[in-house]
Design a protein around this motif. Structure first.
Motif, PDB file in Angstrom:
ATOM      1  N   ASP A 145       0.877  -1.138   0.014  1.00  0.00           N
ATOM      2  CA  ASP A 145       0.070   0.078   0.048  1.00  0.00           C
ATOM      3  C   ASP A 145       0.856   1.286   0.055  1.00  0.00           C
ATOM      4  O   ASP A 145       1.223   1.580   1.048  1.00  0.00           O
ATOM      5  CB  ASP A 145      -1.036   0.098   1.113  1.00  0.00           C
ATOM      6  N   PRO A 146       1.060   1.850  -1.098  1.00  0.00           N
ATOM      7  CA  PRO A 146       1.881   2.972  -1.250  1.00  0.00           C
ATOM      8  C   PRO A 146       1.063   4.476  -0.686  1.00  0.00           C
ATOM      9  O   PRO A 146       1.496   5.578  -0.702  1.00  0.00           O
ATOM     10  CB  PRO A 146       2.319   3.151  -2.605  1.00  0.00           C
ATOM     11  N   ARG A 147      -0.290   4.186  -0.404  1.00  0.00           N
ATOM     12  CA  ARG A 147      -0.868   5.256   0.294  1.00  0.00           C
ATOM     13  C   ARG A 147      -1.248   6.585  -0.880  1.00  0.00           C
ATOM     14  O   ARG A 147      -0.796   7.596  -0.535  1.00  0.00           O
ATOM     15  CB  ARG A 147      -0.193   5.901   1.511  1.00  0.00           C
ATOM     16  N   ASP A 148      -1.126   5.734  -1.961  1.00  0.00           N
ATOM     17  CA  ASP A 148      -1.417   7.046  -3.250  1.00  0.00           C
ATOM     18  C   ASP A 148      -2.602   7.954  -3.082  1.00  0.00           C
ATOM     19  O   ASP A 148      -2.592   8.875  -3.434  1.00  0.00           O
ATOM     20  CB  ASP A 148      -1.537   6.320  -4.359  1.00  0.00           C
ATOM     21  N   CYS A 151      -1.805  11.137  -2.072  1.00  0.00           N
ATOM     22  CA  CYS A 151      -0.996  12.157  -2.841  1.00  0.00           C
ATOM     23  C   CYS A 151       0.457  12.389  -2.350  1.00  0.00           C
ATOM     24  O   CYS A 151       0.732  13.697  -2.058  1.00  0.00           O
ATOM     25  CB  CYS A 151      -1.700  13.419  -3.273  1.00  0.00           C
ATOM     26  N   ILE A 157       5.327   7.020  -4.192  1.00  0.00           N
ATOM     27  CA  ILE A 157       4.593   6.241  -4.628  1.00  0.00           C
ATOM     28  C   ILE A 157       5.243   4.895  -5.477  1.00  0.00           C
ATOM     29  O   ILE A 157       5.330   3.767  -4.851  1.00  0.00           O
ATOM     30  CB  ILE A 157       3.653   6.446  -5.712  1.00  0.00           C
ATOM     31  N   LEU A 173      -3.823   0.432  -5.291  1.00  0.00           N
ATOM     32  CA  LEU A 173      -3.621   1.876  -5.949  1.00  0.00           C
ATOM     33  C   LEU A 173      -5.069   2.305  -6.168  1.00  0.00           C
ATOM     34  O   LEU A 173      -5.979   1.341  -5.659  1.00  0.00           O
ATOM     35  CB  LEU A 173      -3.127   1.873  -7.383  1.00  0.00           C
ATOM     36  N   ARG A 191      -6.286  11.616  -9.505  1.00  0.00           N
ATOM     37  CA  ARG A 191      -5.091  10.530  -9.123  1.00  0.00           C
ATOM     38  C   ARG A 191      -4.018  10.800 -10.169  1.00  0.00           C
ATOM     39  O   ARG A 191      -3.517   9.784 -10.847  1.00  0.00           O
ATOM     40  CB  ARG A 191      -5.727   9.159  -9.323  1.00  0.00           C
ATOM     41  N   GLN A 193      -0.934  11.813  -9.741  1.00  0.00           N
ATOM     42  CA  GLN A 193       0.211  11.420  -9.139  1.00  0.00           C
ATOM     43  C   GLN A 193       0.185   9.643  -9.302  1.00  0.00           C
ATOM     44  O   GLN A 193       1.200   9.172  -9.682  1.00  0.00           O
ATOM     45  CB  GLN A 193       0.249  11.477  -7.626  1.00  0.00           C
ATOM     46  N   THR A 194      -0.858   9.078  -9.076  1.00  0.00           N
ATOM     47  CA  THR A 194      -1.226   7.575  -9.377  1.00  0.00           C
ATOM     48  C   THR A 194      -0.514   7.335 -10.962  1.00  0.00           C
ATOM     49  O   THR A 194      -0.132   6.278 -11.229  1.00  0.00           O
ATOM     50  CB  THR A 194      -2.580   7.039  -8.985  1.00  0.00           C
ATOM     51  N   ALA A 197       2.864   7.916 -11.659  1.00  0.00           N
ATOM     52  CA  ALA A 197       3.664   6.778 -10.879  1.00  0.00           C
ATOM     53  C   ALA A 197       3.629   5.315 -11.778  1.00  0.00           C
ATOM     54  O   ALA A 197       4.560   4.432 -11.711  1.00  0.00           O
ATOM     55  CB  ALA A 197       3.305   6.553  -9.622  1.00  0.00           C
TER      56      ALA A 197
END
Length: 227
Positions: A145-148, A151, A157, A173, A191, A193-194, A197
């Motif tokens: 879990d990159p906690r996207d 943000c 991420i 994600l 999203r 950034q997601t 990434a």
């Protein structure tokens, strides 16, 4: 059955090459009319399959996106109708959240073969697991879990995923946000950034020898809290 009897990692033979460990990309809280198509574009560019855990109230309005998911080889899964904390729901509310989502997705996209369910916020109880079982769904959590959703930045991420990934990892994600957060998140792509990434992650995972595969129809899992 205990509250931890859901899948955090998946063990199965490698799908692409005998020497390639498998990982799984999953997206929660969509479909979002702006973000989800952009994520689908990245997945299409890199020919990477993913599973989308969709919210029922969104699925009603995003028929074309769900149909695109299936047409491009992705999976659709159950993420409840309205994204509540299921531990606070009565048995009848639980059944409505899970069963109604299934019927909604089936009505919007009959081609979807629903196999999996993920609890909002990752909150599992014995009753949630039992309701999933009655619905014929496999309960699946995540192991990376990159906690996207918060943000934290594209680099954060990517780094979090690459540091946490291992064979069988289920990567969490997000392609949208819960209904109770939608007003605060309105406007441009929430999203971004997601999406950025993801374009780094897919080639990086493959460079490290991982195969990105669909969630299997039959599963062997590790029902434990990931370290």
């Amino acid at each position: 059955m205990t509250p931890l009897d859901c899948l955090y990692e998946i063990s199965r033979p490698c799908a692409d090459r005998a020497d390639a460990p498998t990982v799984y990309l999953t997206f929660d809280d969509g479909p979002h009319p702006i973000c989800t198509p952009q994520i689908l574009d990245v997945l299409s560019e890199y020919q990477a399959p993913a599973a989308f855990f969709v919210i029922g109230v969104y699925a009603k309005a995003q028929k074309q996106i769900l149909q695109r998911m299936i047409a491009e080889g992705h999976q659709i899964a159950n993420h409840t109708m309205t994204h509540p904390d299921l531990s606070q729901c009565s048995v009848s509310e639980l059944e409505d959240e899970i069963f109604t989502t299934g019927s909604t997705i089936s009505a919007v996209c009959p081609q979807a073969c629903l196999r999996y369910m993920r609890a909002p916020y990752g909150i599992w109880t014995q009753e949630v697991l039992k309701t999933c079982q009655r619905a014929g769904l496999v309960s699946i959590h995540w192991s990376v879990d990159p906690r996207d959703w918060d943000c934290p930045g594209v680099d954060a991420i990517v780094t979090a995923v690459l540091e946490g990934v291992r064979p069988g990892a289920v990567i969490l994600l997000h392609d949208g946000c819960p209904p109770n957060e939608l007003k605060a998140a309105s406007g441009a792509c929430i999203r971004s950034q997601t999406i950025a990434a993801l374009a780094h992650l897919i080639p990086a995972l493959r460079t490290r020898g991982y195969s990105i595969s669909p969630l299997p129809q039959t599963t062997k899992g590790h029902p434990h809290v990931p370290a």
